[in-house]
Scaffold this motif. Structure first.
Motif, mmCIF file in Angstrom:
data_model
loop_
_atom_site.group_PDB
_atom_site.id
_atom_site.type_symbol
_atom_site.label_atom_id
_atom_site.label_comp_id
_atom_site.label_asym_id
_atom_site.label_seq_id
_atom_site.Cartn_x
_atom_site.Cartn_y
_atom_site.Cartn_z
ATOM 1 N N ILE A 169 -9.809 -0.910 4.064
ATOM 2 C CA ILE A 169 -10.546 -1.988 4.733
ATOM 3 C C ILE A 169 -11.646 -2.556 3.845
ATOM 4 N N HIS A 170 -12.391 -1.688 3.161
ATOM 5 C CA HIS A 170 -13.590 -2.135 2.454
ATOM 6 C C HIS A 170 -13.401 -2.293 0.947
ATOM 7 N N ILE A 171 -12.255 -1.833 0.416
ATOM 8 C CA ILE A 171 -12.025 -1.972 -1.025
ATOM 9 C C ILE A 171 -10.752 -2.771 -1.299
ATOM 10 N N THR A 172 -9.639 -2.283 -0.772
ATOM 11 C CA THR A 172 -8.349 -2.895 -1.099
ATOM 12 C C THR A 172 -8.264 -4.339 -0.620
ATOM 13 N N LEU A 173 -8.540 -4.565 0.666
ATOM 14 C CA LEU A 173 -8.394 -5.911 1.210
ATOM 15 C C LEU A 173 -9.361 -6.920 0.578
ATOM 16 N N PRO A 174 -10.644 -6.607 0.436
ATOM 17 C CA PRO A 174 -11.530 -7.585 -0.220
ATOM 18 C C PRO A 174 -11.132 -7.897 -1.651
ATOM 19 N N LEU A 175 -10.690 -6.871 -2.420
ATOM 20 C CA LEU A 175 -10.318 -7.107 -3.810
ATOM 21 C C LEU A 175 -8.950 -7.771 -3.932
ATOM 22 N N LEU A 176 -8.177 -7.746 -2.834
ATOM 23 C CA LEU A 176 -6.885 -8.461 -2.814
ATOM 24 C C LEU A 176 -7.047 -9.915 -2.384
ATOM 25 N N LYS A 177 -8.254 -10.333 -2.131
ATOM 26 C CA LYS A 177 -8.517 -11.672 -1.615
ATOM 27 C C LYS A 177 -7.842 -12.781 -2.417
ATOM 28 N N PRO A 178 -7.941 -12.815 -3.757
ATOM 29 C CA PRO A 178 -7.263 -13.904 -4.497
ATOM 30 C C PRO A 178 -5.755 -13.895 -4.320
ATOM 31 N N PHE A 179 -5.156 -12.710 -4.233
ATOM 32 C CA PHE A 179 -3.701 -12.602 -4.081
ATOM 33 C C PHE A 179 -3.280 -13.032 -2.673
ATOM 34 N N ILE A 180 -4.080 -12.681 -1.672
ATOM 35 C CA ILE A 180 -3.758 -13.062 -0.299
ATOM 36 C C ILE A 180 -3.867 -14.575 -0.131
ATOM 37 N N ILE A 181 -4.909 -15.158 -0.704
ATOM 38 C CA ILE A 181 -5.070 -16.611 -0.628
ATOM 39 C C ILE A 181 -3.896 -17.307 -1.315
ATOM 40 N N LEU A 182 -3.458 -16.759 -2.455
ATOM 41 C CA LEU A 182 -2.317 -17.341 -3.171
ATOM 42 C C LEU A 182 -1.058 -17.313 -2.312
ATOM 43 N N THR A 183 -0.763 -16.161 -1.703
ATOM 44 C CA THR A 183 0.451 -16.044 -0.887
ATOM 45 C C THR A 183 0.352 -16.875 0.387
ATOM 46 N N VAL A 184 -0.845 -16.982 0.961
ATOM 47 C CA VAL A 184 -1.019 -17.830 2.145
ATOM 48 C C VAL A 184 -0.714 -19.280 1.795
ATOM 49 N N THR A 242 5.249 -8.835 -1.072
ATOM 50 C CA THR A 242 4.926 -7.420 -1.297
ATOM 51 C C THR A 242 4.703 -7.135 -2.778
ATOM 52 N N ILE A 243 5.552 -7.669 -3.634
ATOM 53 C CA ILE A 243 5.416 -7.447 -5.073
ATOM 54 C C ILE A 243 4.113 -8.053 -5.592
ATOM 55 N N ILE A 244 3.733 -9.219 -5.071
ATOM 56 C CA ILE A 244 2.462 -9.829 -5.485
ATOM 57 C C ILE A 244 1.289 -8.955 -5.059
ATOM 58 N N TYR A 245 1.314 -8.450 -3.822
ATOM 59 C CA TYR A 245 0.234 -7.574 -3.360
ATOM 60 C C TYR A 245 0.213 -6.264 -4.136
ATOM 61 N N LEU A 246 1.388 -5.761 -4.463
ATOM 62 C CA LEU A 246 1.457 -4.517 -5.231
ATOM 63 C C LEU A 246 0.822 -4.688 -6.607
ATOM 64 N N ILE A 278 -15.954 10.085 -3.270
ATOM 65 C CA ILE A 278 -17.150 10.925 -3.439
ATOM 66 C C ILE A 278 -18.194 10.594 -2.367
ATOM 67 N N ASP A 279 -18.280 9.305 -2.000
ATOM 68 C CA ASP A 279 -19.238 8.889 -0.970
ATOM 69 C C ASP A 279 -18.781 9.240 0.439
ATOM 70 N N GLY A 280 -17.574 9.801 0.559
ATOM 71 C CA GLY A 280 -17.088 10.254 1.857
ATOM 72 C C GLY A 280 -16.194 9.280 2.591
ATOM 73 N N ALA A 281 -15.754 8.209 1.954
ATOM 74 C CA ALA A 281 -14.876 7.238 2.617
ATOM 75 C C ALA A 281 -13.445 7.771 2.685
ATOM 76 N N ASN A 282 -12.816 7.669 3.867
ATOM 77 C CA ASN A 282 -11.433 8.095 3.990
ATOM 78 C C ASN A 282 -10.492 6.987 3.522
ATOM 79 N N LYS A 283 -9.184 7.245 3.579
ATOM 80 C CA LYS A 283 -8.195 6.290 3.065
ATOM 81 C C LYS A 283 -8.234 4.963 3.828
ATOM 82 N N ILE A 328 0.843 -1.212 0.000
ATOM 83 C CA ILE A 328 0.000 0.000 0.000
ATOM 84 C C ILE A 328 0.868 1.248 0.000
ATOM 85 N N LEU A 329 1.944 1.231 0.810
ATOM 86 C CA LEU A 329 2.841 2.394 0.868
ATOM 87 C C LEU A 329 3.576 2.600 -0.457
ATOM 88 N N LEU A 330 3.972 1.510 -1.109
ATOM 89 C CA LEU A 330 4.691 1.619 -2.379
ATOM 90 C C LEU A 330 3.791 2.021 -3.533
#
Length: 314
Positions: free
Chosen positions: A218-233, A188-192, A208-213, A106-108
């Protein structure tokens, strides 16, 4: 009509012949892979399964012993000690990779970070570093001497120096840090790559809906990273249970004579190439395969279930 039929029949035979030639040439192109796989991968696996039921020292005749090799392994306290070491080192060295890898990815990926390409290459460097160099670096950092870098850092916090290469937990922690340092960049490279595959429109709509970073993570990045996280696990679980190189290079010649960091693969290697007991070594390999399947299935299921719940809340 007869001539038209003959021409059509000849055309059909010609197309069929060309199709057959293309099929044969396609199989010839991919044949080297299957031949190499059969010789290097499939045959050793089948032969190892056969050896698990034999008593063989590598030179003499084989003798069928049934399940006796499995009994010997499962009744050996050193095997259970090696399994305990493998799980503990795997948890300490592998589990933090998932969390730290996501944070670093996320930082990179932030737009305002300067020299992003430099940091991405740098964080991946440990993965491609030679194990000999890694052994030299960590043998200096985790030296038993009081003036070693690790003991110096502990001294800053008022802690006593640790004999990293001889103590029970000192050895495990040092090897775990080595595993973490070497593999966190890979995850990290896989998550990136996974984060960069998420459309920016999703984040813009959330803004636009008012969600902060933090809410977007929590609600966009992590759920959409689910296939990559399962792969690395999955890969991290398999890699942790097959741990061999790091303990071997860290402890050197004493790796197979002490049990502080004896892993299952090291136990297997010791039986096969030091004790010339290929039967028990093959039995250990089959037991390890079953353990890997069980742990990988459990970890993948847990990761998938938790991420799925988060996604449902979002």
């Amino acid at each position: 009509m007869d001539s038209v039929y003959r021409k059509g029949n000849k055309g059909g035979k010609k197309r069929s012949s060309e199709k057959r030639k293309n099929m044969i040439s396609s199989y010839l192109y991919i044949a080297p892979f299957f031949i190499i796989f059969a010789v290097i991968g499939l045959y050793p696996a089948l032969f190892s399964f056969y050896l698990a039921f034999q008593s063989w020292n590598g030179l003499g005749d084989m003798s069928f012993v049934g399940l006796n090799n499995f009994r010997i392994v499962l009744e050996d306290p050193l095997f259970w000690k090696s399994l305990y070491n493998t799980i503990i080192i795997g948890l300490i060295g592998t589990a933090p990779q998932i969390v730290i890898g996501i944070i670093l990815a996320i930082l990179l990926n932030v737009a305002f970070l300067r020299l992003r390409s430099f940091f991405r290459v740098t964080i991946f460097m440990p993965y491609i570093t030679s194990m000999v160099a890694v052994a030299l670096i960590f043998s200096v950092i985790f030296s038993n001497h009081e003036s070693s870098l690790a003991n110096y850092v502990l001294g800053l916090f008022g802690m006593e120096p640790v004999s990293w290469a001889t103590s029970e937990w000192g050895t495990k922690i040092a090897i775990s840090i080595m595993v973490f340092w070497r593999w966190v960049g890979y995850n990290t490279i896989i998550y990136l790559a996974g984060i960069q595959s998420i459309p920016n429109d999703v984040y813009e709509a959330a803004t636009i809906d008012g969600a902060n970073k933090f809410q977007q993570v929590i609600h966009i990045t992590l759920p959409l990273l689910k296939p990559f996280i399962i792969l690395t696990v999955f890969f991290s679980t398999v890699g942790a249970l097959q741990l061999f190189s790091e303990p071997t290079v860290f402890l050197g010649a004493a790796a197979f004579t002490r049990d502080e960091a004896m892993t299952v693969v090291m136990y297997l290697y010791r039986d096969a190439f030091r004790l010339q007991s290929f039967g028990t070594a093959s039995a250990t390999a089959i037991i390890l395969l079953v353990i890997i399947v069980i742990f990988a299935a459990i970890n993948t299921y847990v990761a998938s279930g938790r991420l799925g719940k988060k996604k449902g809340r979002g």
